[in-house]
Write a protein that holds these residues in place. Structure first.
Motif, PDB file in Angstrom:
ATOM      1  N   LEU A   1       0.836  -1.200   0.000  1.00 57.93           N
ATOM      2  CA  LEU A   1       0.000   0.000   0.000  1.00 57.93           C
ATOM      3  C   LEU A   1       0.872   1.252   0.000  1.00 57.93           C
ATOM      4  CD1 LEU A   1      -2.625   1.611   0.268  1.00 57.93           C
ATOM      5  CD2 LEU A   1      -2.555   1.142   2.737  1.00 57.93           C
ATOM      6  N   TYR A   2       1.889   1.277   0.830  1.00 56.98           N
ATOM      7  CA  TYR A   2       2.793   2.425   0.891  1.00 56.98           C
ATOM      8  C   TYR A   2       3.449   2.668  -0.471  1.00 56.98           C
ATOM      9  CZ  TYR A   2       6.803   5.313   2.040  1.00 56.98           C
ATOM     10  OH  TYR A   2       7.738   6.311   2.049  1.00 56.98           O
ATOM     11  N   ARG A   3       3.951   1.613  -1.095  1.00 57.72           N
ATOM     12  CA  ARG A   3       4.590   1.765  -2.416  1.00 57.72           C
ATOM     13  C   ARG A   3       3.604   2.307  -3.443  1.00 57.72           C
ATOM     14  NH1 ARG A   3       6.767  -3.097  -0.887  1.00 57.72           N
ATOM     15  NH2 ARG A   3       5.336  -4.256  -2.222  1.00 57.72           N
ATOM     16  N   ALA A   4       2.377   1.810  -3.422  1.00 53.77           N
ATOM     17  CA  ALA A   4       1.368   2.287  -4.377  1.00 53.77           C
ATOM     18  C   ALA A   4       1.066   3.766  -4.148  1.00 53.77           C
ATOM     19  CB  ALA A   4       0.087   1.458  -4.260  1.00 53.77           C
ATOM     20  N   LEU A   5       0.914   4.166  -2.900  1.00 56.45           N
ATOM     21  CA  LEU A   5       0.641   5.574  -2.594  1.00 56.45           C
ATOM     22  C   LEU A   5       1.800   6.469  -3.014  1.00 56.45           C
ATOM     23  CD1 LEU A   5      -0.988   5.306   0.955  1.00 56.45           C
ATOM     24  CD2 LEU A   5      -2.124   6.004  -1.164  1.00 56.45           C
ATOM     25  N   MET A   6       3.019   6.059  -2.718  1.00 57.70           N
ATOM     26  CA  MET A   6       4.179   6.880  -3.051  1.00 57.70           C
ATOM     27  C   MET A   6       4.414   6.943  -4.558  1.00 57.70           C
ATOM     28  SD  MET A   6       5.264   8.288  -0.315  1.00 57.70           S
ATOM     29  CE  MET A   6       3.542   8.423   0.105  1.00 57.70           C
ATOM     30  N   THR A   7       4.148   5.847  -5.260  1.00 57.04           N
ATOM     31  CA  THR A   7       4.287   5.846  -6.717  1.00 57.04           C
ATOM     32  C   THR A   7       3.309   6.825  -7.348  1.00 57.04           C
ATOM     33  OG1 THR A   7       5.075   3.563  -6.732  1.00 57.04           O
ATOM     34  CG2 THR A   7       4.121   4.398  -8.788  1.00 57.04           C
ATOM     35  N   GLU A   8       2.063   6.777  -6.904  1.00 56.11           N
ATOM     36  CA  GLU A   8       1.058   7.691  -7.453  1.00 56.11           C
ATOM     37  C   GLU A   8       1.328   9.138  -7.040  1.00 56.11           C
ATOM     38  OE1 GLU A   8      -1.257   7.042  -9.792  1.00 56.11           O
ATOM     39  OE2 GLU A   8      -0.258   5.102  -9.843  1.00 56.11           O
ATOM     40  N   PHE A   9       1.826   9.341  -5.820  1.00 53.67           N
ATOM     41  CA  PHE A   9       2.152  10.690  -5.375  1.00 53.67           C
ATOM     42  C   PHE A   9       3.293  11.265  -6.213  1.00 53.67           C
ATOM     43  CE2 PHE A   9       4.406  13.558  -2.295  1.00 53.67           C
ATOM     44  CZ  PHE A   9       3.470  14.571  -2.332  1.00 53.67           C
ATOM     45  N   ALA A  10       4.319  10.454  -6.480  1.00 54.20           N
ATOM     46  CA  ALA A  10       5.442  10.913  -7.308  1.00 54.20           C
ATOM     47  C   ALA A  10       4.961  11.264  -8.715  1.00 54.20           C
ATOM     48  CB  ALA A  10       6.541   9.848  -7.347  1.00 54.20           C
TER      49      ALA A  10
END
Length: 177
Positions: A157-166
């Motif tokens: 979940l963290y990776r998905a959120l950070m990928t979309e945020f970037a």
């Protein structure tokens, strides 16, 4: 980042039909969330003969309640992670009710202005609960994650959120110097 869990053990979406709306809205206003992450459905999978149209309307009412209570906050709906069913002593597959539930949740989430993320896919998709159980990342009830599984799913979940945020940051115009 301040993480605030508003979890209700054993909750099904219909539980929100019986709450004190004014109190609920006040609680969300005090917290002043920027992002609300909603994850429901796992407990509803245990309902015999689950009616997906009734579920759709109850799920919509619950998402709408959160959205109206914090209209300025972003919203993310997470699907349930994989839930297994034992077909034999050695074969575990995905509960077919989950496969029917996820499109309902996704449609409602998007219609209500929320993002949607499949934790089922993040876990590995079809039959992943069986794999996670054999790897000691899930319990024998084939519904609940052990610490190692919960940690792995949280990291996904963290990776998905950070990928979309970037990606979002890349789309923003550069500020004037």
């Amino acid at each position: 980042v301040i993480y605030d869990s508003f979890g209700i053990l054993g909750a099904k979406v219909q539980r929100f039909q019986r709450i004190d709306l004014d109190h609920f809205r006040q609680q969300l206003a005090y917290r002043d969330h920027d992002l609300m992450v909603l994850q429901f459905g796992g407990n509803s999978l245990q309902i015999p003969g689950l009616d997906y149209e009734v579920y759709r309307e109850r799920f919509r009412a619950m998402v709408t309640l959160f959205r109206q209570s914090r209209p300025g906050a972003s919203c993310l709906v997470l699907s349930p992670h994989d839930h297994g069913r034992r077909l034999s002593a050695t074969h575990i597959d995905t509960d077919p009710k989950l496969i029917k539930m996820m499109p309902v949740q996704r449609q409602v989430a998007l219609e209500e202005g929320c993002a949607w993320l499949s934790m089922y896919d993040a876990m590995g998709g079809a039959g992943s609960m069986g794999r996670w159980f054999r790897e000691k990342k899930a319990y024998g009830d084939l519904r609940h994650l052990r610490h190692a599984g919960a940690k792995e799913l949280a990291e996904a979940l963290y990776r998905a959120l950070m990928t979309e945020f970037a990606a979002w940051l890349q789309e923003q115009p550069c500020p004037e110097a």
